[in-house]
Design a protein around this motif. Sequence first.
Motif, PDB file in Angstrom:
ATOM      1  N   ASN A 135      40.379  40.220  38.479  1.00 13.96           N
ATOM      2  CA  ASN A 135      40.587  39.626  39.795  1.00 13.96           C
ATOM      3  C   ASN A 135      39.351  39.754  40.681  1.00 13.96           C
ATOM      4  O   ASN A 135      38.971  38.808  41.388  1.00 13.96           O
ATOM      5  CB  ASN A 135      41.776  40.296  40.487  1.00 13.96           C
ATOM      6  CG  ASN A 135      43.104  39.961  39.831  1.00 13.96           C
ATOM      7  OD1 ASN A 135      43.206  39.038  39.027  1.00 13.96           O
ATOM      8  ND2 ASN A 135      44.129  40.725  40.157  1.00 13.96           N
ATOM      9  N   ALA A 136      38.743  40.934  40.656  1.00 11.76           N
ATOM     10  CA  ALA A 136      37.557  41.162  41.480  1.00 11.76           C
ATOM     11  C   ALA A 136      36.407  40.248  41.067  1.00 11.76           C
ATOM     12  O   ALA A 136      35.672  39.738  41.913  1.00 11.76           O
ATOM     13  CB  ALA A 136      37.130  42.627  41.387  1.00 11.76           C
ATOM     14  N   ALA A 137      36.278  40.025  39.756  1.00 10.05           N
ATOM     15  CA  ALA A 137      35.206  39.168  39.253  1.00 10.05           C
ATOM     16  C   ALA A 137      35.398  37.728  39.720  1.00 10.05           C
ATOM     17  O   ALA A 137      34.444  37.056  40.139  1.00 10.05           O
ATOM     18  CB  ALA A 137      35.159  39.235  37.727  1.00 10.05           C
ATOM     19  N   GLU A 138      36.631  37.236  39.666  1.00 13.58           N
ATOM     20  CA  GLU A 138      36.877  35.871  40.135  1.00 13.58           C
ATOM     21  C   GLU A 138      36.676  35.766  41.644  1.00 13.58           C
ATOM     22  O   GLU A 138      36.100  34.784  42.132  1.00 13.58           O
ATOM     23  CB  GLU A 138      38.288  35.406  39.765  1.00 13.58           C
ATOM     24  CG  GLU A 138      38.552  33.983  40.234  1.00 13.58           C
ATOM     25  CD  GLU A 138      39.827  33.387  39.664  1.00 13.58           C
ATOM     26  OE1 GLU A 138      40.274  32.358  40.202  1.00 13.58           O
ATOM     27  OE2 GLU A 138      40.370  33.930  38.679  1.00 13.58           O
ATOM     28  N   ALA A 139      37.146  36.759  42.380  1.00 10.98           N
ATOM     29  CA  ALA A 139      36.954  36.755  43.836  1.00 10.98           C
ATOM     30  C   ALA A 139      35.466  36.709  44.181  1.00 10.98           C
ATOM     31  O   ALA A 139      35.048  36.006  45.107  1.00 10.98           O
ATOM     32  CB  ALA A 139      37.617  37.977  44.463  1.00 10.98           C
ATOM     33  N   ASN A 140      34.664  37.446  43.431  1.00  8.20           N
ATOM     34  CA  ASN A 140      33.219  37.462  43.669  1.00  8.20           C
ATOM     35  C   ASN A 140      32.602  36.098  43.389  1.00  8.20           C
ATOM     36  O   ASN A 140      31.730  35.632  44.146  1.00  8.20           O
ATOM     37  CB  ASN A 140      32.561  38.540  42.812  1.00  8.20           C
ATOM     38  CG  ASN A 140      31.113  38.766  43.198  1.00  8.20           C
ATOM     39  OD1 ASN A 140      30.773  38.926  44.357  1.00  8.20           O
ATOM     40  ND2 ASN A 140      30.239  38.762  42.191  1.00  8.20           N
ATOM     41  N   ARG A 141      33.053  35.434  42.316  1.00 11.32           N
ATOM     42  CA  ARG A 141      32.543  34.098  42.011  1.00 11.32           C
ATOM     43  C   ARG A 141      32.936  33.095  43.104  1.00 11.32           C
ATOM     44  O   ARG A 141      32.154  32.228  43.487  1.00 11.32           O
ATOM     45  CB  ARG A 141      33.074  33.627  40.653  1.00 11.32           C
ATOM     46  CG  ARG A 141      32.396  34.277  39.457  1.00 11.32           C
ATOM     47  CD  ARG A 141      30.967  33.772  39.286  1.00 11.32           C
ATOM     48  NE  ARG A 141      30.307  34.378  38.139  1.00 11.32           N
ATOM     49  CZ  ARG A 141      30.355  33.911  36.897  1.00 11.32           C
ATOM     50  NH1 ARG A 141      31.078  32.818  36.645  1.00 11.32           N
ATOM     51  NH2 ARG A 141      29.713  34.514  35.924  1.00 11.32           N
ATOM     52  N   LEU A 142      34.158  33.205  43.598  1.00 12.73           N
ATOM     53  CA  LEU A 142      34.605  32.321  44.671  1.00 12.73           C
ATOM     54  C   LEU A 142      33.799  32.562  45.947  1.00 12.73           C
ATOM     55  O   LEU A 142      33.476  31.614  46.683  1.00 12.73           O
ATOM     56  CB  LEU A 142      36.096  32.531  44.934  1.00 12.73           C
ATOM     57  CG  LEU A 142      37.041  32.026  43.832  1.00 12.73           C
ATOM     58  CD1 LEU A 142      38.452  32.574  44.046  1.00 12.73           C
ATOM     59  CD2 LEU A 142      37.060  30.494  43.798  1.00 12.73           C
TER      60      LEU A 142
END
Length: 402
Positions: A135-142
Motif C-alpha cells: 500500500n505504501a509503495a502505491e501511495a508513493n507512486r500516486l
Amino acid sequence: MQINIVNRITDSVNLVTSKIQGRIERRRIISLNPPQNPIGNVLISYILTPFLLKPDEEMPLSHTHFWECLQMAKTFLDMGYCVDVIRFDNDVFIPQKKYDFFIETRWNLQRSAPYLDRNCIKILHADAAHLIFHNAAEANRLLQLQQRRGLTLTPRRFEMPNKAIEHADCAIVLGNEFTISTYKYANKPIYRVPISTPVLYPWFEDKDFSTCRRRFLWFGSGGLVHKGLDLLLDVFAQMPDYHLTICGPISKEKDFEAAFEKELYQTPNIDTIGWVDISSKEFLKILNSCVAVIYPSCSEGGGGCVITCMHGGLIPIVSYESSVDVNEDCGIVLPNCSLEEIKNAIRTLADFPTQKLEVMARNSREFVREHHTQENFARVYSQTIEQIIKDRTPKEQLASYV
C-alpha cells in the motif's frame, strides 16, 4: 412515471439479489477427499474458481493463482489429506474440525487461530509483498504522479493489511528476495516456491532482433500506476524513436485513461492494445515483434506478467520490486525507476549488438523454463510441504518414523 418507479424497484431488487448471491458465494466451502483413507484435514483460504469449473471449461489463464491453488489442493490430496477450500474473503468462517494445516493468503487465519488445534501447521501463502509495503509503495507512486503531472488518481491495489504472518508458523513466498524481505520482520521461517506460468511459448526462429530492437512491451493487470505504466507513458512520449505496445485492462481505469488519453491514443510511437488472451495468435505476434518487456512495478509477489513474457523470449527490464530474478546475462534491473533511469535502460538495451540481444533473449527464456513452470511449481511445493513437516517435527519423533 409508473415505468420509472417500476424500473427503480426492479433495479433495487436486482441489487439486493446480487448482494445476497455474492455473500452466499463468498461463504461457500469446497470439500475434497483423497482416494485413500484420509490421514487428516487441510484448510486452504484462497480462491474457489478452479474447483467450480465444469468438465468442458478450461482453466483461466488470466492469473497464475487459478492453477496454483488447484495444485496446492492436489498436493495435500496426494498426501492423503481431506482438503477444504474457502475464499480468502470469507468473512464468517470458523473451523468446525481439527485441521492439520491451515493455508492462508489474507485474513481468515487471524480470526480462526483461537479455534485451531495447537499442533496445526499454519502457513501464510504470500502471493504479494506485505500489504503495508504494498500500500505504501502505491501511495508513493500516486504522490510522485501528483507532483510530476499535477493530478490525483484513485488507488487501485490498496488492500486492508492483515496479521497473517504474525499468526502463521511460517510462510511460502512466490517472489524472490524482495518479497521475502517485506516479511522478515516477523522472524518466521520463509520458504520460496517459484511462481508458475500458464502458457509455454515456442522460440521464434524467424525473430529479427535488428528490426525489433527499439520495440518494447508493457504487459500487466489492474493498478496501472502501481505497475508503472504512467512512468512509461511519460518516457516514451519523449522518445519518439522507440515504440511501446501496451497490453492490459486500460479501459477499466477511467481516471487513468482520461489523464493519459493523449499518450495512450494519440502518440504515434505508443500502441494501446488493451487486455489480450496470452494464448492467442495476437499475443504471439506481439511477443515476436518486441525485444523486451518493461515493467517498473512498485511491489509484486512474483512478477507473473514478466515471467510470462520471458517465456516468450522477451528480455526483462524490471524494477527490483517486480520480484523477478534478473541478472545482466538476461536483462536489466531498475534500482529506482526514475524517468531518466528508464530512458537510459531503453537506450542501453536498444544499442546492444543484435547477437547479444538474441543471447539475452534466449537466456531469459531458458531461465524461466528451468524455474517457472507448472511442473516445477508442483515439484517444489510438494518438497516444501515435506520440509515444513520435517522442520516442525521433533527430532526424536522423526527418528521413530525412519
